[in-house]
Structure formats: structure tokens, C-alpha cells
Enzyme design. Structure first.
Site, PDB file in Angstrom:
ATOM      1  N   ARG A   1      11.825  -5.995   4.696  1.00 46.24           N
ATOM      2  CA  ARG A   1      11.551  -4.550   4.618  1.00 46.24           C
ATOM      3  C   ARG A   1      12.476  -3.784   5.555  1.00 46.24           C
ATOM      4  O   ARG A   1      12.768  -4.209   6.653  1.00 46.24           O
ATOM      5  CB  ARG A   1      10.107  -4.255   5.009  1.00 46.24           C
ATOM      6  CG  ARG A   1       9.886  -2.747   5.144  1.00 46.24           C
ATOM      7  CD  ARG A   1       8.478  -2.339   5.106  1.00 46.24           C
ATOM      8  NE  ARG A   1       7.711  -2.866   6.203  1.00 46.24           N
ATOM      9  CZ  ARG A   1       6.408  -2.654   6.343  1.00 46.24           C
ATOM     10  NH1 ARG A   1       5.760  -1.963   5.429  1.00 46.24           N
ATOM     11  NH2 ARG A   1       5.769  -3.150   7.358  1.00 46.24           N
TER      12      ARG A   1
ATOM     13  N   ARG B   1      11.237  -2.520  11.176  1.00 45.72           N
ATOM     14  CA  ARG B   1      10.187  -1.977  12.042  1.00 45.72           C
ATOM     15  C   ARG B   1       9.883  -2.941  13.185  1.00 45.72           C
ATOM     16  O   ARG B   1       9.850  -4.143  12.979  1.00 45.72           O
ATOM     17  CB  ARG B   1       8.915  -1.738  11.212  1.00 45.72           C
ATOM     18  CG  ARG B   1       8.596  -0.275  11.032  1.00 45.72           C
ATOM     19  CD  ARG B   1       7.550  -0.049   9.980  1.00 45.72           C
ATOM     20  NE  ARG B   1       6.261  -0.679  10.286  1.00 45.72           N
ATOM     21  CZ  ARG B   1       5.210  -0.587   9.471  1.00 45.72           C
ATOM     22  NH1 ARG B   1       5.291   0.072   8.339  1.00 45.72           N
ATOM     23  NH2 ARG B   1       4.080  -1.159   9.799  1.00 45.72           N
TER      24      ARG B   1
ATOM     25  N   ARG C   1      -9.625   1.319   8.189  1.00 50.86           N
ATOM     26  CA  ARG C   1      -9.195  -0.034   8.498  1.00 50.86           C
ATOM     27  C   ARG C   1     -10.273  -0.834   9.204  1.00 50.86           C
ATOM     28  O   ARG C   1     -10.054  -2.003   9.518  1.00 50.86           O
ATOM     29  CB  ARG C   1      -8.008   0.073   9.446  1.00 50.86           C
ATOM     30  CG  ARG C   1      -6.741  -0.393   8.860  1.00 50.86           C
ATOM     31  CD  ARG C   1      -5.741  -0.300   9.985  1.00 50.86           C
ATOM     32  NE  ARG C   1      -4.605  -1.081   9.704  1.00 50.86           N
ATOM     33  CZ  ARG C   1      -3.506  -0.584   9.141  1.00 50.86           C
ATOM     34  NH1 ARG C   1      -3.439   0.658   8.770  1.00 50.86           N
ATOM     35  NH2 ARG C   1      -2.482  -1.379   8.982  1.00 50.86           N
TER      36      ARG C   1
ATOM     37  N   ARG D   1      -0.808  -9.240  13.003  1.00 46.63           N
ATOM     38  CA  ARG D   1      -1.365  -8.170  12.151  1.00 46.63           C
ATOM     39  C   ARG D   1      -2.204  -8.759  11.028  1.00 46.63           C
ATOM     40  O   ARG D   1      -3.223  -8.197  10.643  1.00 46.63           O
ATOM     41  CB  ARG D   1      -0.232  -7.310  11.588  1.00 46.63           C
ATOM     42  CG  ARG D   1       0.356  -6.364  12.618  1.00 46.63           C
ATOM     43  CD  ARG D   1       1.714  -5.848  12.216  1.00 46.63           C
ATOM     44  NE  ARG D   1       1.715  -5.038  11.014  1.00 46.63           N
ATOM     45  CZ  ARG D   1       2.794  -4.813  10.271  1.00 46.63           C
ATOM     46  NH1 ARG D   1       3.957  -5.345  10.618  1.00 46.63           N
ATOM     47  NH2 ARG D   1       2.709  -4.068   9.213  1.00 46.63           N
TER      48      ARG D   1
ATOM     49  N   LYS E   1       0.835  -1.213   0.000  1.00 49.24           N
ATOM     50  CA  LYS E   1       0.000   0.000   0.000  1.00 49.24           C
ATOM     51  C   LYS E   1       0.866   1.258   0.000  1.00 49.24           C
ATOM     52  O   LYS E   1       0.656   2.171  -0.795  1.00 49.24           O
ATOM     53  CB  LYS E   1      -0.907   0.047   1.249  1.00 49.24           C
ATOM     54  CG  LYS E   1      -1.863  -1.110   1.376  1.00 49.24           C
ATOM     55  CD  LYS E   1      -2.731  -0.968   2.618  1.00 49.24           C
ATOM     56  CE  LYS E   1      -1.966  -1.030   3.934  1.00 49.24           C
ATOM     57  NZ  LYS E   1      -1.313  -2.323   4.216  1.00 49.24           N
TER      58      LYS E   1
END
Ligand code: AP5
Ligand code: MG
Length: 214
Positions: free
Chosen positions: A127, A160, A88, A171, A13
Site C-alpha cells: 500500500r 504509512r 471500532r 493491529r 474499507k
């Protein structure tokens, strides 16, 4: 053009929202980035948000709705914007629609970037995010010019806190329970666009541009 990015954590996203914002000259509004900036600056909002984010849970709706509604009323949003990570939950979507309707407006597109769960955990472990400007990279799919240094601002890159595999799984569960119902919500509103998020970053973007127009 007013666009919502939908998709699981790590679907891309943020990656696509940034490209859309650049191409169409509209602001990229990421609630995750706003919370992370607040955490970094030690604000009250940041302190509250952190307790949820670190566990892979959603921040309560009341901490996020007004923030976004206020943001989209700012002058730079007059030609549209791309929302990344909001709404969300169904209540967030309803609150957004209500606020826009009061201004005589409505969202134009909800773009769902589809990536199966099995690809997500692998993606997240690679990431890297810049501690200073929040730019996102991937050690294999979107590498920086210099290892561990942000191309944008030369900040340091980190994994992260919520990208550790056990939190990513949490998540994903939260996504399926609370966010996935938005796909039906926007289908019913006739603004849902589905794109395959498993192909190259540039191919995903080409599919989006195909819908939005060049
Ligand atoms: P947020 O920051 O929004 O996280 P998220 O939705 O979990 O999504 P991510 O940012 O992890 O993934 P992304 O889809 O942006 O993927 P990216 O482009 O980075 O939210 C974090 C937390 O904040 C939430 O858990 C919640 O607690 C809270 N929060 C935020 N908004 C909220 C709200 N509205 N309500 C309540 N709580 C809220 O890509 C992932 C990686 O893959 C990158 O490394 C990238 O380089 C790579 N990649 C991207 N596309 C491709 C591709 N096509 N091929 C290969 N690699 C790719
Ligand atoms: Mg993101």
C-alpha cells in the site's frame, strides 16, 4: 443511507468507502484519515493520536466518539454517510447508537469486508498513501499512473508508518480483540452484510452495490 464499514486493517474499507461515497453522493468519514490530517497539521488531537497509532493501538474512545458524533450532525450528512474505521469498539458502537437514537435515527448497514489475516500483511506492504490528500494506492492492485505520484493531487506517496509488518501484526491482534466483536453486535441488530474482500476491488464493489441497490 447510513453505512458502517467493518473489516480488519487493510481489508479494503477505505477503498470501498470511497467508491460508495462517489456512487451514492454521500460523505466518506474516515477516522484514520481525520487523525492523519491532524498529525500532519500538528494539532493537539494529532499529537495525542500519534502515540497510539504508531504503536498499532487504538486511540482512546473519548478522543474519537464526540468527533464522529459532531461530524454526522453536519448538513452534508443529511442524506447519509459512510463511516470508515468507526466504530471500532463496543463502547464506540453503543455511543453512536445512543447519539443517533436521540436524533430519531439509526444506521442502515454494517458492511463487513472479509479478508483472512494471511492476505493482509502482503497487501499492506504494497500500500502507498499520498502525504498530501491521503488517497490510497497499491503498487500491484491499484497502481498510480506515474510511479510514486498521486493521481489525485500529484503529492508524494509513502508507506504509512503503521504499515510496517511488525505493526500490522499488532493491529491485527487489536482488531481481533476489540473490533471483531462488532460483527456479532451488528448481526443482532440485523444490519450486518458480509462481502468477500479477497476478490478484485471492482468485484467487491459490485457485491456491495448488489446489497445497497443501483
Ligand atoms: P485506519 O486508518 O482506519 O486503519 P485500519 O483500520 O487499520 O485500516 P486501513 O486503513 O489500514 O485499511 P483499509 O481497510 O482502509 O484498507 P485499504 O482500502 O487502504 O486507522 C489507523 C489507526 O487510527 C488505527 O490503528 C487507530 O490507532 C486509529 N483509529 C482510527 N479510527 C479509530 C477509532 N474509531 N477508534 C480508535 N482508534 C482509531 O486497502 C489496503 C490496501 O489493499 C490498499 O493498498 C488497497 O489498494 C489494497 N486493496 C484494497 N482492496 C483490495 C482488493 N480487493 N484486492 C487487492 N488489493 C486491495
Ligand atoms: Mg483505511
Amino acid at each position: 443511507m447510513k453505512i458502517i464499514m467493518l473489516g480488519a486493517p487493510g481489508a479494503g474499507k477505505g477503498t470501498q468507502a470511497k467508491k460508495i461515497a462517489e456512487k451514492y453522493s454521500i460523505p466518506h468519514i474516515s477516522t484514520g484519515d481525520i487523525f492523519r490530517a491532524n498529525i500532519k497539521n500538528g494539532t493537539e488531537l494529532g499529537k495525542k493520536a500519534k502515540t497510539y497509532m504508531d504503536q498499532g493501538l487504538l486511540v482512546p474512545d473519548e478522543l474519537v466518539v464526540d468527533l464522529v458524533v459532531d461530524r454526522v450532525k453536519q448538513d452534508d450528512c443529511s442524506n447519509g454517510y459512510v463511516l470508515d474505521g468507526f466504530p471500532r469498539t463496543i463502547p464506540q458502537a453503543e455511543a453512536l447508537d445512543k447519539a443517533l437514537a436521540a436524533m430519531g435515527e439509526a444506521m442502515d448497514y454494517a458492511i463487513n469486508v472479509e479478508v483472512p489475516d494471511e492476505n493482509i500483511v502482503r497487501r499492506m506492504s504494497g500500500r502507498r498513501a499520498c502525504v498530501d490528500c491521503g488517497a490510497t494506492y497499491h503498487i500491484v492492485y491499484a497502481p498510480t499512473n506515474e510511479e510514486n505520484i498521486c493521481d489525485n493531487c500529484h503529492g508524494e506517496l509513502i508507506l504509512r508508518e503503521d504499515d510496517k509488518p511488525e505493526t500490522v501484526q499488532k493491529r491485527l491482534n487489536v482488531y481481533h480483540e476489540q473490533t471483531q466483536p462488532l460483527i456479532d453486535y451488528y448481526t443482532e441488530k440485523n444490519i450486518l452484510v458480509e462481502v468477500d474482500g479477497t476478490v478484485d476491488i471492482d468485484e467487491v464493489f459490485a457485491a456491495i452495490v448488489n446489497v445497497l441497490g443501483a
